[in-house]
Design an enzyme around this catalytic site. Structure first.
Site, PDB file in Angstrom:
ATOM      1  CG  ASP A   1      -2.302   0.523   0.938  1.00  0.00           C
ATOM      2  OD1 ASP A   1      -2.409   1.742   0.698  1.00  0.00           O
ATOM      3  OD2 ASP A   1      -3.269  -0.253   0.938  1.00  0.00           O
TER       4      ASP A   1
ATOM      5  CB  SER B   1      -9.315   0.011  -1.043  1.00  0.00           C
ATOM      6  OG  SER B   1      -8.586   0.346  -2.180  1.00  0.00           O
TER       7      SER B   1
ATOM      8  CG  HIS C   1      -5.871   3.303   1.107  1.00  0.00           C
ATOM      9  ND1 HIS C   1      -5.321   2.074   0.813  1.00  0.00           N
ATOM     10  CD2 HIS C   1      -7.089   3.308   0.521  1.00  0.00           C
ATOM     11  CE1 HIS C   1      -6.165   1.374   0.087  1.00  0.00           C
ATOM     12  NE2 HIS C   1      -7.252   2.096  -0.105  1.00  0.00           N
TER      13      HIS C   1
END
Length: 497
Positions: A174, A439, A210
């Site tokens: 990520d 995601s 994220h």
């Protein structure tokens, strides 16, 4: 001319909203148009794909003798047969293809990722408890009352049978991570950075990591505070393959997959994706006013060669026992009919592609179905492997005010995935919030696979796929369908095999 901008993280950005938990009179604290940071100029990268069994030393020596501008040898991976170089010279690929042991040369395209379409921060810091009480008797973490995704994948049923991911290792590929967040810090066993000029620690201006939200969904601690992961006893290998602004070369994804496999990851979660075009386009190397370094990227040559390169990495990982999970993407594309492009790594060999589903109106009626295909999810009978909870919404948005788990907010927000990932760098305060996208679906699936590795330490990706197929719930059209693939991931049934 403009650089071809390939998507990376799994949601088209429309707007980022950062808010506090609210009453009827509360207002959104900040609303900002989600514009990506401009791509920093650097010389174009290329991946040299060696012929089977070729020694890379000879190829690298030949490459260094080519008369091309600003040539830099960046790395060579003998096990994958890949060499990464940089040069702005558009004549390089044709010259490199003349080297006897070179099979092909691919442009190392840069992926420009995008944050989830809607992201919401609460004003609840990580070190404080919610006023609400968990509705889950097997998880005493107060905010688990907001985590309907746990119920969606039947995590409590797996926990009741004694499976919580102990012994499993999950790599998260990520952007940057909040390494000191107490919800995941004790579970982090290794980190790696593939982005030059940055560190694994997140320092982005958005205030939303994220990768941390994804990692928390997988393995947030079961420690009587905050949230809990689907596999709270699994260990995390955090691999930074995108920079804090959201960009990264395709080679970074390949490096991350290889690193995960080499370092013993049982599962590798990739909540990211690049849309590789099925057409020819021109790459201007980040210098639109200088046509001398333009390079025509041909689909039948360059793009297909890039697919060969990533397939080498995914096949390597699969053969070395690492199960690969990837987000399907969030443009609502039907990949049974879409011919303009395809999303990678979800479409790569050996990768399990995860679509998203979730409830509508859960904040008002917690008994509503959790399995509506998300409005944004990509789909396709030949593209989707399984479905998992990633959040949902519909228009018009339901902005009535409700209270769930001690938090008062707009009703539609509760249909998103709640977890960690928010950070105020100035005050060093961590907080919780919601996000939506494939995601968020992918880490639910990765965590369920981690539960399987916790039960069967010697299991392999082929057996994992067999168990998932037998244990998933057949929602949607009977049999394999475009939105759920082989079915909805079910942890309780999976650990029963």
């Amino acid at each position: 001319m403009k650089r071809n901008r390939l998507l990376a993280l799994a949601f088209p950005i429309m707007m980022l909203m950062t808010v506090a938990s609210c009453t009827k009179d509360d207002k959104i604290l900040r609303v900002r148009d989600g514009v990506l940071n401009p791509q920093k100029h650097q010389d174009r990268g290329f991946l040299i794909i060696a012929k089977e069994g070729a020694k890379l030393e000879g190829i690298t020596e030949s490459l260094s003798k080519l008369r091309v501008k600003n040539f830099k040898l960046k790395s060579a991976n003998q096990e994958l047969g890949l060499i990464r170089v940089q040069t702005p010279d558009p004549t390089f690929p044709e010259k490199a293809r003349q080297i006897p042991d070179v099979q092909s040369v691919a442009v190392d395209v840069v992926l420009n990722w995008r944050l989830p379409e809607k992201t919401f921060r609460t004003n609840r810091p990580v070190d404080k408890l919610a006023n609400g009480k968990s509705s889950n008797p097997l998880a005493t973490n107060p905010f688990s009352a907001l985590q309907w995704g746990l119920q969606s994948v039947k995590a409590p049923q797996a926990w009741a049978k004694g499976y919580r991911g102990r012994g499993a290792k999950v790599a998260v590929l990520d952007g940057g991570f909040l390494l000191e967040n107490p919800e995941i810090k004790p579970n982090i066993i290794r980190t790696k950075n593939f982005i030059e000029g940055e560190e694994v620690q997140y320092h982005g201006i958005e205030g939303f990591s994220h990768g941390t939200h994804v990692a928390g969904t997988i393995a947030a601690l079961d420690d009587n505070t905050g949230v809990v992961g689907v596999a709270p006893e699994a260990k995390l290998i955090l691999v930074k393959v995108l920079d804090d602004a959201g960009s990264g070369p395709f080679s970074g994804i390949i490096d991350g997959i290889f690193y995960a496999a080499k370092n013993g990851a049982d599962v590798a979660n990739m909540s990211l994706g690049g849309e590789l075009p099925r057409k020819t386009y021109t790459d201007d190397n980040g210098t639109p006013d200088d046509p001398s370094d333009d390079y025509v990227v041909q689909y039948d040559r360059d793009v297909k060669d890039l697919i060969i390169a990533i397939n080498r990495a995914t096949i390597y990982a699969t053969l070395h026992g690492t199960t690969l999970i990837a987000a399907a993407g969030n443009d609502a594309y039907d990949y049974d009919t879409e011919k303009r492009f395809i999303t990678y790594p979800a479409a790569a060999l050996g990768v399990i592609s995860i679509s998203s589903n979730g409830p509508l109106g859960w904040g008002i009626n917690p008994d509503t179905t959790l399995y509506r295909p998300s409005i944004f999810t990509n789909y396709g009978k030949n593209f989707i492997s399984y479905g998992a909870p990633g959040g949902n919404y519909d228009f018009p948005l339901n902005t009535s005010i409700v209270t769930v788990g001690g938090i008062t907010y707009y009703e539609y927000v509760f249909n998103f995935i709640f977890n960690i990932g928010f950070w105020d760098e100035a005050t060093n305060e961590y907080s919780y919030g919601w996000s939506a996208g494939t995601s968020m679906a992918a880490p639910h699936a990765s965590a369920v696979v981690a539960l399987l590795y916790g039960k069967y330490p010697k299991i392999n990706p082929i057996l994992v796929e067999l168990i998932l197929r037998k244990s998933s719930n057949d929602y949607g059209a009977p049999g394999r369908d475009p939105f759920f693939g082989n079915g909805q991931i079910n942890a309780g049934k999976a650990v029963s095999y």
